[in-house]
Design a protein around this motif. Structure first.
Motif, PDB file in Angstrom:
ATOM      1  N   GLU A   1      42.583  -9.099 103.240  1.00  0.00           N
ATOM      2  CA  GLU A   1      43.594  -9.380 102.226  1.00  0.00           C
ATOM      3  C   GLU A   1      43.007  -9.874 100.910  1.00  0.00           C
ATOM      4  O   GLU A   1      43.733 -10.135  99.959  1.00  0.00           O
ATOM      5  N   THR A   2      41.702 -10.006 100.830  1.00  0.00           N
ATOM      6  CA  THR A   2      41.067 -10.583  99.647  1.00  0.00           C
ATOM      7  C   THR A   2      40.531  -9.496  98.725  1.00  0.00           C
ATOM      8  O   THR A   2      40.071  -8.441  99.168  1.00  0.00           O
ATOM      9  N   ASP A   3      40.566  -9.783  97.427  1.00  0.00           N
ATOM     10  CA  ASP A   3      40.002  -8.885  96.414  1.00  0.00           C
ATOM     11  C   ASP A   3      38.476  -9.024  96.418  1.00  0.00           C
ATOM     12  O   ASP A   3      37.947 -10.057  96.013  1.00  0.00           O
ATOM     13  N   HIS A   4      37.794  -7.992  96.867  1.00  0.00           N
ATOM     14  CA  HIS A   4      36.336  -8.016  96.927  1.00  0.00           C
ATOM     15  C   HIS A   4      35.696  -7.247  95.760  1.00  0.00           C
ATOM     16  O   HIS A   4      34.471  -7.083  95.749  1.00  0.00           O
ATOM     17  N   TYR A   5      36.493  -6.789  94.801  1.00  0.00           N
ATOM     18  CA  TYR A   5      35.974  -5.863  93.798  1.00  0.00           C
ATOM     19  C   TYR A   5      35.919  -6.430  92.378  1.00  0.00           C
ATOM     20  O   TYR A   5      35.079  -6.011  91.572  1.00  0.00           O
ATOM     21  N   SER A   6      36.786  -7.378  92.041  1.00  0.00           N
ATOM     22  CA  SER A   6      36.847  -7.813  90.645  1.00  0.00           C
ATOM     23  C   SER A   6      35.615  -8.608  90.220  1.00  0.00           C
ATOM     24  O   SER A   6      35.150  -8.469  89.081  1.00  0.00           O
TER      25      SER A   6
ATOM     26  N   MET B   1      21.310  -1.352 107.272  1.00  0.00           N
ATOM     27  CA  MET B   1      21.747  -2.185 106.143  1.00  0.00           C
ATOM     28  C   MET B   1      22.994  -1.610 105.479  1.00  0.00           C
ATOM     29  O   MET B   1      23.995  -2.300 105.288  1.00  0.00           O
ATOM     30  N   TRP B   2      22.931  -0.328 105.122  1.00  0.00           N
ATOM     31  CA  TRP B   2      24.045   0.262 104.387  1.00  0.00           C
ATOM     32  C   TRP B   2      25.248   0.495 105.278  1.00  0.00           C
ATOM     33  O   TRP B   2      26.399   0.457 104.808  1.00  0.00           O
ATOM     34  N   ASP B   3      25.027   0.743 106.554  1.00  0.00           N
ATOM     35  CA  ASP B   3      26.152   0.866 107.481  1.00  0.00           C
ATOM     36  C   ASP B   3      26.931  -0.441 107.515  1.00  0.00           C
ATOM     37  O   ASP B   3      28.168  -0.462 107.395  1.00  0.00           O
ATOM     38  N   PHE B   4      26.215  -1.558 107.656  1.00  0.00           N
ATOM     39  CA  PHE B   4      26.872  -2.866 107.700  1.00  0.00           C
ATOM     40  C   PHE B   4      27.548  -3.179 106.377  1.00  0.00           C
ATOM     41  O   PHE B   4      28.732  -3.561 106.337  1.00  0.00           O
ATOM     42  N   TRP B   5      26.823  -3.011 105.272  1.00  0.00           N
ATOM     43  CA  TRP B   5      27.391  -3.345 103.963  1.00  0.00           C
ATOM     44  C   TRP B   5      28.626  -2.493 103.653  1.00  0.00           C
ATOM     45  O   TRP B   5      29.615  -2.997 103.116  1.00  0.00           O
ATOM     46  N   SER B   6      28.561  -1.204 103.999  1.00  0.00           N
ATOM     47  CA  SER B   6      29.690  -0.325 103.686  1.00  0.00           C
ATOM     48  C   SER B   6      30.923  -0.654 104.522  1.00  0.00           C
ATOM     49  O   SER B   6      32.046  -0.326 104.137  1.00  0.00           O
ATOM     50  N   LEU B   7      30.711  -1.287 105.673  1.00  0.00           N
ATOM     51  CA  LEU B   7      31.818  -1.710 106.529  1.00  0.00           C
ATOM     52  C   LEU B   7      32.293  -3.124 106.212  1.00  0.00           C
ATOM     53  O   LEU B   7      33.281  -3.586 106.785  1.00  0.00           O
ATOM     54  N   CYS B   8      31.580  -3.821 105.323  1.00  0.00           N
ATOM     55  CA  CYS B   8      31.920  -5.203 104.941  1.00  0.00           C
ATOM     56  C   CYS B   8      31.976  -5.297 103.422  1.00  0.00           C
ATOM     57  O   CYS B   8      31.005  -5.717 102.778  1.00  0.00           O
ATOM     58  N   PRO B   9      33.098  -4.900 102.812  1.00  0.00           N
ATOM     59  CA  PRO B   9      33.152  -4.876 101.336  1.00  0.00           C
ATOM     60  C   PRO B   9      32.979  -6.236 100.686  1.00  0.00           C
ATOM     61  O   PRO B   9      32.684  -6.308  99.486  1.00  0.00           O
ATOM     62  N   GLU B  10      33.123  -7.338 101.452  1.00  0.00           N
ATOM     63  CA  GLU B  10      32.870  -8.650 100.853  1.00  0.00           C
ATOM     64  C   GLU B  10      31.426  -8.815 100.425  1.00  0.00           C
ATOM     65  O   GLU B  10      31.076  -9.737  99.679  1.00  0.00           O
ATOM     66  N   SER B  11      30.527  -7.918 100.888  1.00  0.00           N
ATOM     67  CA  SER B  11      29.112  -7.981 100.530  1.00  0.00           C
ATOM     68  C   SER B  11      28.815  -7.419  99.143  1.00  0.00           C
ATOM     69  O   SER B  11      27.697  -7.562  98.641  1.00  0.00           O
TER      70      SER B  11
ATOM     71  N   LEU C   1      29.749   4.504  98.560  1.00  0.00           N
ATOM     72  CA  LEU C   1      30.107   5.000  97.225  1.00  0.00           C
ATOM     73  C   LEU C   1      31.577   4.750  96.918  1.00  0.00           C
ATOM     74  O   LEU C   1      31.939   4.465  95.770  1.00  0.00           O
ATOM     75  N   ALA C   2      32.416   4.838  97.927  1.00  0.00           N
ATOM     76  CA  ALA C   2      33.840   4.572  97.722  1.00  0.00           C
ATOM     77  C   ALA C   2      34.053   3.121  97.282  1.00  0.00           C
ATOM     78  O   ALA C   2      34.939   2.838  96.463  1.00  0.00           O
ATOM     79  N   HIS C   3      33.258   2.212  97.809  1.00  0.00           N
ATOM     80  CA  HIS C   3      33.353   0.808  97.369  1.00  0.00           C
ATOM     81  C   HIS C   3      32.879   0.665  95.927  1.00  0.00           C
ATOM     82  O   HIS C   3      33.496  -0.051  95.121  1.00  0.00           O
ATOM     83  N   PHE C   4      31.783   1.327  95.578  1.00  0.00           N
ATOM     84  CA  PHE C   4      31.301   1.267  94.193  1.00  0.00           C
ATOM     85  C   PHE C   4      32.346   1.817  93.227  1.00  0.00           C
ATOM     86  O   PHE C   4      32.526   1.294  92.128  1.00  0.00           O
TER      87      PHE C   4
END
Length: 500
Positions: free
Chosen positions: A419-424, A161-171, A461-464
């Motif tokens: 190219e999309t903002d996945h963080y805001s 789960m976390w491997d996939f999510w961490s590789l797909c920041p759109e999640s 964690l880098a995504h968070f």
């Protein structure tokens, strides 16, 4: 016995005895000619159908959609006429768990609706969240694999789960919702429902609008924290079924207010320039400040199914079931589901799944589909079994043709992820949480990361950190607390064992 109906075989013949099989003498072998026994055993072997690959565990009820407002300037669909009252079916579900899973597990909830309109069935197949983990159907099978069992261990894998999510920041947006207090609604009536995708609607003048569908609970939101959910599951794995069935049996009919967000066709270009993401991206929401909710009416569930298997397990919801005035959009995930859902039903239930009573439209049905598995009650003109024909067979109605689509012809494999903002948007959600909600969110994530390789944890964690500095720091702190508590518990266990 005179006032009781006679027991019969499936062919209608009366049964003389339903107590003992037919044998050669009282101790002898059973005879193959005991066709009633053979019929019972054969039917028992076939009482189950394959469970859904996703949304296997579900709960449902019948009800009505009552339109109280006038939205005809946006859609000519008859289901939206002011005062229209449409019979409907709702099925709620968990996404990842199998049929035997506990209802109160942390998971996204399905929110599927079937409206039996006068122009055919309209199915709205969404979730209790306005976004999803991925925005391209190419990744959907991969994502679902991470939610299911590991091929070697046959256990759920936090690493996958976390491997996939961490590789797909759109999640990130959906992960934040799932791991927050919103991740475990107390029962189906205490959660919102969303069409999630961007759909389209058009009015009598042929003007098209992009639309998002919302169903806001009138019961108020209520959620379990992990410790509360664990206590519920310890007592009952069927807590949602008990709650929904009990409410309706008691006459406490759950209700939702239906709203739409509307964007005129063409405005999606300015929307993307202003926000940085596509209006058709399933991993993003439309800000309510830009596109406010417009009330449509009220949905009420007021009748429990007479037979769960027939009405809920065999119910089949298709995003491809639309009616004149409601259509699709370039939403990639929606386009993928237009194929995958009806295909799943044909495999799971059969070729003519849509002729089953629960799936059959209440409006007239006329088509040229023939034969195959179980064509329930199909009655057609025997001379008009093809089209065109000269024998009075059904013909098309050009008046319900959908207006031209401005995106036709722009074919290609486009990638929005890089190219999309996945963080805001996750940031905006995180900033809505108070201190207690943030602490529980981070603790839930830390608990869900137990046993996950450190390089995957670091990547997530880098995504968070990119979402919010307090988000990454909070998860790090929660992991440290979890690690320390586990170490102390292990040491205490070792000391106890040595003392013995």
């Amino acid at each position: 016995m005179a006032d009781r109906e006679r027991l019969t075989t499936t062919a209608g013949a009366p049964v003389s005895s339903n107590q003992n099989s037919k044998t050669v003498g009282p101790r002898g072998p059973v005879l193959l000619e005991d066709f009633q026994l053979i019929e019972k055993l054969a039917h028992q072997n076939r009482e189950r159908i394959p469970e859904r690959v996703v949304h296997a565990k579900g709960w449902g009820a019948f009800g009505t959609l009552n339109v109280t407002e006038d939205v005809t300037k946006y859609s000519c669909a008859k289901v939206f006429r002011p005062g229209a009252k449409t019979d409907m079916l709702a099925r709620f579900s968990t996404v990842a768990g199998e049929q035997g899973a506990a209802d109160a597990e942390r998971d996204v909830r399905g929110f599927a609706l079937k409206f039996y309109t006068e122009e055919g069935n309209w199915d709205l197949v969404g979730n209790n969240t306005p976004v999803f983990f991925v925005g391209d159907p190419y990744k959907f099978p991969d994502f679902i694999h991470t939610q299911k069992r590991h091929p070697r261990t046959n256990l759920r894998s936090a690493t996958a789960m976390w491997d996939f999510w961490s590789l797909c920041p759109e999640s990130l947006h959906q992960v934040t919702i799932l791991m927050s207090d919103r991740g475990i609604p107390t029962d189906p009536s205490r959660m919102n429902g969303y069409g999630s995708h961007t759909f389209s609607i058009w009015n009598d003048q042929g003007e098209r609008f992009w639309v998002k569908f919302h169903f806001k609970t009138q019961q108020g939101h209520a959620h379990f924290v992990n410790e509360e959910a664990e206590k519920v599951i310890a007592k009952s794995r069927e807590s949602y079924q008990e709650a929904l069935y009990g409410m309706i049996e008691d006459g406490r009919f759950p209700k939702w207010t239906m709203y739409i967000q509307v964007m005129p066709e063409g405005e999606e270009v300015q929307f993307e320039e202003k926000t940085g993401w596509s209006a058709f991206d399933l991993t993003k929401v439309w800000p309510h400040g830009m596109y406010p909710l417009i009330k449509v009416g009220e949905m009420e569930l007021n009748r429990n199914p007479e037979n769960y298997f027939s009405d809920i397990e065999q119910s089949a919801f298709n995003p491809s079931n639309v009616v004149p005035g409601i259509g699709f959009s370039p939403d990639k995930m929606l386009q993928g589901r237009l194929f995958s859902y009806p295909d799943a039903h044909r495999y799971r239930i059969g070729t003519h799944y849509d002729a089953l009573p629960v799936n059959k439209p209440k409006s007239p049905v006329h088509h040229y589909h023939r034969d195959g598995e179980m064509p329930f009650g199909l009655r057609t003109n025997p001379d008009a079994y093809y089209e065109p024909n000269s024998f009075g067979g059904p013909v098309e109605d050009p008046s319900v043709e959908e207006p031209p689509h401005r995106y036709a012809g722009q074919v290609g494999r486009y990638d929005f992820r890089g190219e999309t903002d996945h963080y805001s948007q996750p940031r905006a959600l995180f900033e809505m949480f108070d201190a207690g909600q943030r602490e529980r969110l981070c603790a839930n994530i830390a608990g869900a990361m137990q046993g996950v390789p450190q390089f995957i944890v670091d990547r997530q964690l880098a995504h968070f950190d990119k979402v919010h500095a307090d988000y990454g720091a909070g998860v790090r702190k929660a992991i440290e607390v979890q690690t320390r508590d586990d170490a102390e518990a292990s040491l205490s266990t070792s000391h106890s064992a040595a003392a013995e």
